[in-house]
Scaffold this active site. Structure first.
Site, short mmCIF file in Angstrom:
data_model
loop_
_atom_site.label_atom_id
_atom_site.label_comp_id
_atom_site.label_asym_id
_atom_site.label_seq_id
_atom_site.Cartn_x
_atom_site.Cartn_y
_atom_site.Cartn_z
N HIS A 170 -9.61 1.13 4.83
CA HIS A 170 -8.32 1.31 5.51
C HIS A 170 -8.52 2.26 6.69
CE1 HIS A 170 -4.21 2.52 6.35
NE2 HIS A 170 -3.84 1.41 5.73
N ASN A 223 0.87 -1.19 0.00
CA ASN A 223 0.00 0.00 0.00
C ASN A 223 0.91 1.23 0.00
OD1 ASN A 223 -1.80 2.06 0.49
ND2 ASN A 223 -2.29 1.44 2.59
N GLY A 233 2.11 1.88 10.88
CA GLY A 233 3.09 2.97 10.77
C GLY A 233 3.76 3.35 12.08
N SER A 251 3.07 -2.43 10.43
CA SER A 251 4.52 -2.39 10.64
C SER A 251 5.24 -3.68 10.23
CB SER A 251 4.84 -2.04 12.10
OG SER A 251 4.37 -0.74 12.39
N LYS A 282 0.09 4.27 -0.39
CA LYS A 282 -0.62 5.45 0.15
C LYS A 282 -0.45 6.66 -0.79
CE LYS A 282 0.03 3.46 4.67
NZ LYS A 282 -0.07 3.60 6.10
N GLU A 291 -6.95 4.67 7.74
CA GLU A 291 -6.77 6.10 7.45
C GLU A 291 -8.02 6.69 6.78
OE1 GLU A 291 -3.02 5.57 5.49
OE2 GLU A 291 -2.18 4.96 7.42
N GLU A 323 -5.82 -5.19 10.47
CA GLU A 323 -4.78 -4.18 10.70
C GLU A 323 -5.08 -3.43 12.00
OE1 GLU A 323 -2.64 -2.84 6.99
OE2 GLU A 323 -4.54 -1.80 6.92
C1 PEP Z 1 -0.97 0.06 6.08
O1 PEP Z 1 -1.04 1.24 5.90
O2 PEP Z 1 -1.83 -0.69 5.62
C2 PEP Z 1 0.17 -0.46 6.83
C3 PEP Z 1 0.10 -1.68 7.27
O3 PEP Z 1 1.21 0.40 7.03
P1 PEP Z 1 2.62 0.04 7.73
O4 PEP Z 1 3.11 -1.25 7.14
O5 PEP Z 1 3.51 1.18 7.41
O6 PEP Z 1 2.35 -0.11 9.19
#
Ligand code: PEP
Length: 251
Positions: free
Chosen positions: A95, A9, A173, A210, A11, A97, A167
């Protein structure tokens, strides 16, 4: 055994040229894979350029959100048909976000996912609890509430287009990764809901939060993990290539 799915992803981090360049850098590592499928979700303006790079490969390209209607007065939205027209085959929906920054409700996310699936787009439906929800013992309730309005309305014939990503919001992040127990418990819950509402135990369930080359092997060992949704690490060709190599060497 189904291949491990690694979804990047990207973003809103890369411009069109940068997305194209990153796609070209990772393309060689995505060839001839035995145990791994790689999908990437650049920002929507970059989907055509990235899809061009992967035109003759098994890598699938998708968007980070999608609308439920094919066309109409929906300023600022991307329709499933438009996505398909430029080479996209899947979309992320829900997601964290989108849910937190853009205030997308549980019902809106479900509507997006159901519409996209009806239009032939595979959906990676993202759910996850906040730190506060976990600490107050509301993880199961939160995940169930986010998932049900979607799952309970998927037509049986559309079941193969459903992928769920667990998630934890507090792991996205932040460098924090859910523990083996936390991942396995949540994945077991999601699997049981998929079984109950889709009558199917083969729905892929991804972990996100992460993920990096340092922790990927441990995550892959967790029961019920069929792949990963990767943000930060997927922006680095080196790290993404390492993730692919770990998946190929696993099991
Ligand atoms: C995400 O945004 O779906 C995500 C898992 O980000 P990160 O791997 O940076 O935690």
């Amino acid at each position: 055994m189904s291949p491990t799915l690694i979804v990047g992803n990207w973003k809103m981090n890369l411009g069109v040229r940068e997305s194209y360049d990153l796609a070209r850098q990772i393309a060689p590592a995505c060839e001839g894979l035995q145990k791994t499928s790689v999908w990437v979700a650049p920002s929507c303006l970059s989907v055509p350029a990235v899809a061009k790079v992967f035109r003759d490969s098994a890598v699938e390209v998708g968007s980070q959100n999608v609308h439920w209607e094919d066309r109409g007065a929906y300023t600022g939205e991307i329709s499933p048909t438009q996505l398909r027209e430029v080479g996209g085959s899947f979309a992320l929906v829900g997601h964290s976000e989108r849910r937190s920054v853009c205030d997308e409700s549980i019902e809106l996310c479900a509507r997006r996912a159901l519409g996209a699936i009806r239009a032939g787009i595979k959906v990676i439906f993202c759910i996850g609890e906040t730190r506060g929800q976990r600490e107050s013992g509301q993880t199961e309730q939160t995940l169930t509430a986010q998932l049900l309005p979607f799952l309970a309305n998927v037509q049986p014939s559309h079941q193969p287009a459903v992928i769920v990503a667990y998630e934890p919001v507090w792991a996205i992040g932040t460098g924090l990764v859910a523990s083996e127990v936390e991942i396995e418990e949540s994945h077991a819950l999601i699997a049981s809901l998929c079984q109950r509402y889709l009558g199917d135990s083969t729905t892929p369930i991804l972990y996100g939060g992460s993920v990096s080359p340092a922790n990927f092997e441990d995550i892959l060992r967790c029961r019920g993990v069929h792949g990963v949704l990767v943000g930060g690490a997927s922006l680095s060709a080196t790290k993404l290539t390492e993730l692919i190599a770990i998946s190929e060497g696993h099991g």
